[in-house]
Write an enzyme that holds these catalytic residues in place. Sequence first.
Site, PDB file in Angstrom:
ATOM      1  N   CYS A  45      46.797  56.349  70.768  1.00 22.70           N
ATOM      2  CA  CYS A  45      47.316  54.979  70.651  1.00 22.70           C
ATOM      3  C   CYS A  45      47.399  54.311  72.022  1.00 22.70           C
ATOM      4  CB  CYS A  45      48.702  54.984  70.004  1.00 22.70           C
ATOM      5  SG  CYS A  45      48.718  55.681  68.352  1.00 22.70           S
TER       6      CYS A  45
HETATM    7  C1  BEZ Z   1      47.767  59.653  68.943  1.00 29.05           C
HETATM    8  O1  BEZ Z   1      47.807  58.442  69.135  1.00 29.05           O
HETATM    9  O2  BEZ Z   1      47.282  60.401  69.765  1.00 29.05           O
HETATM   10  C2  BEZ Z   1      48.308  60.216  67.659  1.00 29.05           C
HETATM   11  C3  BEZ Z   1      49.307  59.572  66.981  1.00 29.05           C
HETATM   12  C4  BEZ Z   1      49.811  60.127  65.804  1.00 29.05           C
HETATM   13  C5  BEZ Z   1      49.284  61.293  65.313  1.00 29.05           C
HETATM   14  C6  BEZ Z   1      48.237  61.920  66.001  1.00 29.05           C
HETATM   15  C7  BEZ Z   1      47.755  61.391  67.171  1.00 29.05           C
END
Ligand code: BEZ
Length: 213
Positions: A45
Amino acid sequence: MALRLGDEAPNFTAETTEGTINFHEWLGGGWGILFSHPEDYTPVCTTELGTVAKITPEFKFKKRGVKVIAISVDPMDSHKGWINDINETQKTRMNYPIIADPDKKVATLYDMIHPNALDNMTVRSVFIIGPDKKVKLTLTYPASCGRNFDELLRVIDSLQLTSKFKVATPANWKDGEDCIITPAVNDAEAKTLFPKGFKTVKPYLRYTPQPNK
Ligand code: BEZ
């Protein structure tokens, strides 16, 4: 029920990192992208929001006139703190709002929570909304896969073009390349509508140079 192409994008009022917004008023008469991410302070994210900050001038200023807004179910304090990390790690400055949706009001309205894939968090949804407030494109990615935002720029170019001309865009089309004349247009009409001419490969497959270039 899931939102479908052509449905009106539901309106809402929400707190964002740039103040309270009424979504339809915020969109005004232009194009918009609403995209969700699962959680603040997570690696993928962080790269996604930073990438969008870097290309927002492309959405906003380079003729596209598209506004961008992000959302997750995290609260405002979390968003505000995380923005510092996005700026620092992605070498950018956040330049678009993030909706704080801890009560999941907007996430539910847009069916962004897919409990069989990810518990209690928004998946990576994208809604592209036209000036008529109708949903023009949706994408849904799992948490494990960061999105390709160059693809969003590409589809914006296609959506904006095909909203003005009776053309469609072929596989892997990019701005400036030949377009396809829609089947509803007959050859006589095509001669008038596309003065640059057209090439008939099959009666249903006719290419013309991009009409607005
Ligand atoms: C991420 O943004 O890396 C992420 C967010 C939630 C679950 C898995 C990965």
